[in-house]
Write a protein that holds these residues in place. Structure first.
Motif, PDB file in Angstrom:
ATOM      1  N   CYS A 137       0.858  -1.198   0.000  1.00 33.39           N
ATOM      2  CA  CYS A 137       0.000   0.000   0.000  1.00 33.39           C
ATOM      3  C   CYS A 137       0.886   1.236   0.000  1.00 33.39           C
ATOM      4  CB  CYS A 137      -0.892   0.006   1.240  1.00 33.39           C
ATOM      5  SG  CYS A 137      -2.205  -1.233   1.233  1.00 33.39           S
ATOM      6  N   GLU A 138       0.474   2.246  -0.756  1.00 38.18           N
ATOM      7  CA  GLU A 138       1.231   3.489  -0.799  1.00 38.18           C
ATOM      8  C   GLU A 138       1.050   4.265   0.512  1.00 38.18           C
ATOM      9  OE1 GLU A 138      -0.131   5.640  -4.157  1.00 38.18           O
ATOM     10  OE2 GLU A 138       0.769   4.275  -5.633  1.00 38.18           O
ATOM     11  N   ALA A 139       1.966   5.170   0.784  1.00 30.10           N
ATOM     12  CA  ALA A 139       1.830   6.045   1.955  1.00 30.10           C
ATOM     13  C   ALA A 139       0.521   6.814   1.849  1.00 30.10           C
ATOM     14  CB  ALA A 139       3.008   7.008   2.032  1.00 30.10           C
ATOM     15  N   GLY A 140      -0.151   6.953   2.958  1.00 31.92           N
ATOM     16  CA  GLY A 140      -1.448   7.639   2.979  1.00 31.92           C
ATOM     17  C   GLY A 140      -2.608   6.668   2.854  1.00 31.92           C
ATOM     18  N   THR A 141      -2.282   5.366   2.692  1.00 25.44           N
ATOM     19  CA  THR A 141      -3.328   4.340   2.611  1.00 25.44           C
ATOM     20  C   THR A 141      -2.959   3.188   3.539  1.00 25.44           C
ATOM     21  OG1 THR A 141      -2.287   3.128   0.784  1.00 25.44           O
ATOM     22  CG2 THR A 141      -3.762   4.965   0.207  1.00 25.44           C
ATOM     23  N   TYR A 142      -3.885   2.239   3.668  1.00 24.61           N
ATOM     24  CA  TYR A 142      -3.648   1.080   4.540  1.00 24.61           C
ATOM     25  C   TYR A 142      -4.537  -0.066   4.070  1.00 24.61           C
ATOM     26  CZ  TYR A 142      -8.184   1.791   6.751  1.00 24.61           C
ATOM     27  OH  TYR A 142      -9.535   1.899   6.982  1.00 24.61           O
ATOM     28  N   LYS A 164      -5.657  11.513  10.384  1.00 28.42           N
ATOM     29  CA  LYS A 164      -4.742  10.372  10.468  1.00 28.42           C
ATOM     30  C   LYS A 164      -3.800  10.384   9.268  1.00 28.42           C
ATOM     31  CE  LYS A 164      -8.113   7.413  12.864  1.00 28.42           C
ATOM     32  NZ  LYS A 164      -8.811   6.100  12.831  1.00 28.42           N
ATOM     33  N   TYR A 165      -2.711   9.569   9.350  1.00 34.32           N
ATOM     34  CA  TYR A 165      -1.754   9.455   8.247  1.00 34.32           C
ATOM     35  C   TYR A 165      -1.133   8.066   8.285  1.00 34.32           C
ATOM     36  CZ  TYR A 165       2.222   9.549  11.412  1.00 34.32           C
ATOM     37  OH  TYR A 165       3.142   9.215  12.376  1.00 34.32           O
ATOM     38  N   SER A 166      -0.399   7.737   7.221  1.00 36.96           N
ATOM     39  CA  SER A 166       0.337   6.463   7.223  1.00 36.96           C
ATOM     40  C   SER A 166       1.554   6.563   6.323  1.00 36.96           C
ATOM     41  CB  SER A 166      -0.554   5.311   6.759  1.00 36.96           C
ATOM     42  OG  SER A 166      -0.754   5.375   5.351  1.00 36.96           O
ATOM     43  N   LEU A 167       2.492   5.675   6.601  1.00 38.51           N
ATOM     44  CA  LEU A 167       3.630   5.462   5.713  1.00 38.51           C
ATOM     45  C   LEU A 167       3.274   4.299   4.788  1.00 38.51           C
ATOM     46  CD1 LEU A 167       6.498   5.763   8.338  1.00 38.51           C
ATOM     47  CD2 LEU A 167       5.536   7.555   6.858  1.00 38.51           C
ATOM     48  N   ALA A 168       4.182   3.933   3.898  1.00 45.87           N
ATOM     49  CA  ALA A 168       3.913   2.834   2.958  1.00 45.87           C
ATOM     50  C   ALA A 168       3.774   1.512   3.711  1.00 45.87           C
ATOM     51  CB  ALA A 168       5.028   2.751   1.925  1.00 45.87           C
ATOM     52  N   ALA A 169       2.952   0.622   3.148  1.00 43.75           N
ATOM     53  CA  ALA A 169       2.751  -0.732   3.671  1.00 43.75           C
ATOM     54  C   ALA A 169       2.137  -0.722   5.069  1.00 43.75           C
ATOM     55  CB  ALA A 169       4.059  -1.526   3.656  1.00 43.75           C
ATOM     56  N   ALA A 170       1.278   0.231   5.330  1.00 47.24           N
ATOM     57  CA  ALA A 170       0.670   0.336   6.658  1.00 47.24           C
ATOM     58  C   ALA A 170      -0.564  -0.542   6.759  1.00 47.24           C
ATOM     59  CB  ALA A 170       0.297   1.780   6.941  1.00 47.24           C
TER      60      ALA A 170
END
Length: 267
Positions: free
Chosen positions: A26-31, A46-52
């Motif tokens: 998964c790209e950053a910003g997704t999960y 909320k936020y995310s890094l890659a592979a979250a």
């Protein structure tokens, strides 16, 4: 792999489309959870890094104002956010400020300063002639008549005797000659008739001596009574005509009888 007898779930943080031979991160910003066919955008706040496999909540003082954020943004100066997981910052209330980015609260203005609108990054000094004794205020108070202050004052001061507040309210000015003032007076008063003032900064006026007068207000010296007139008392505004049979010279405090063989008429 070739000849597989079953398919495996993609691990959380990954996904695959139908017929895929491998999983993609998964790209950053997704999960995603395990076995996902697509990744979902992180919610606001909320936020995310890659592979979250999950999105991280923004901490207090930080926000994510759209979906799919890859990082949280700090609140700008003049704004704050006390809660976590938020999508917007809050303007500092009137009477408060913050010069920091990422603030979790705003600071009250100190006494002598104010914040007269929301979202202030610094407090403003009260002007000369004004004051504010309390903290966290949105406006300054005007000094009372007869008092003054400098910029940023927490209280006003009374002018001393012989002085009054200057036009800009920043200090005290001496009264001019012919005028006087008591402690706390807002303006100088003219010396009354019968008195004079020959110095600046006077707290009172001086009575004219006997034989002298001032017949108007605001005078700086006394006039002698003319010949043929007199004044016995101090602090007077007019001279008195000598009676018939008497006479006087300039500045007399009384009239003298005419000698034998002389005469005078009144006035």
């Amino acid at each position: 792999s070739v000849g597989a007898t079953s398919c495996s779930d993609c691990a959380a943080g990954n996904y695959s489309t139908e017929g895929s031979s491998s999983c993609r991160r998964c790209e950053a910003g997704t999960y995603s959870g395990s076995g996902a066919s697509s990744c979902s955008a992180c919610e606001e706040g909320k936020y995310s890094l890659a592979a979250a496999d999950t999105c991280t909540v923004c901490t207090a003082g930080m926000i994510a104002n759209t979906t799919g954020m890859t990082s949280c943004a700090s609140c700008e100066t003049g704004k704050y956010q006390i809660a976590s997981g938020q999508s917007s910052c809050i303007d500092c209330e009137v009477g408060k400020y913050t010069a920091l980015t990422g603030a979790t609260s705003c600071t009250q203005c100190s006494a002598g300063t104010v914040a007269n609108r929301t979202g202030m990054v610094e407090c403003i000094d009260c002007l000369s002639g004004q004051y504010q004794s309390a903290t966290g205020q949105s406006g300054c108070l005007e000094c009372e008549d007869g008092t003054y202050s400098s910029a940023g004052a927490t209280s006003c001061s009374s002018c001393g005797a012989g002085t009054v507040p200057s036009a800009d309210g920043n200090g005290c000015d001496d009264c001019e000659v012919g005028k006087y003032a008591d402690v706390g007076d807002d303006s100088c008063s003219e010396c009354e008739a019968g008195k004079y003032g020959d110095e600046t900064g006077a707290s009172s006026c001086t009575e004219c001596a006997a034989g002298q007068i001032t017949n108007a207000t605001g005078l700086t010296e006394c006039d002698d009574c003319a010949a043929g007139k007199y004044q016995l008392t101090t602090g007077q505004s007019s001279c008195i005509d000598c009676d018939s049979g008497t006479y006087s010279s300039v500045g007399a405090t009384s009239c003298s009888d005419c000698a034998a063989g002389n005469y005078s008429t009144e006035g």
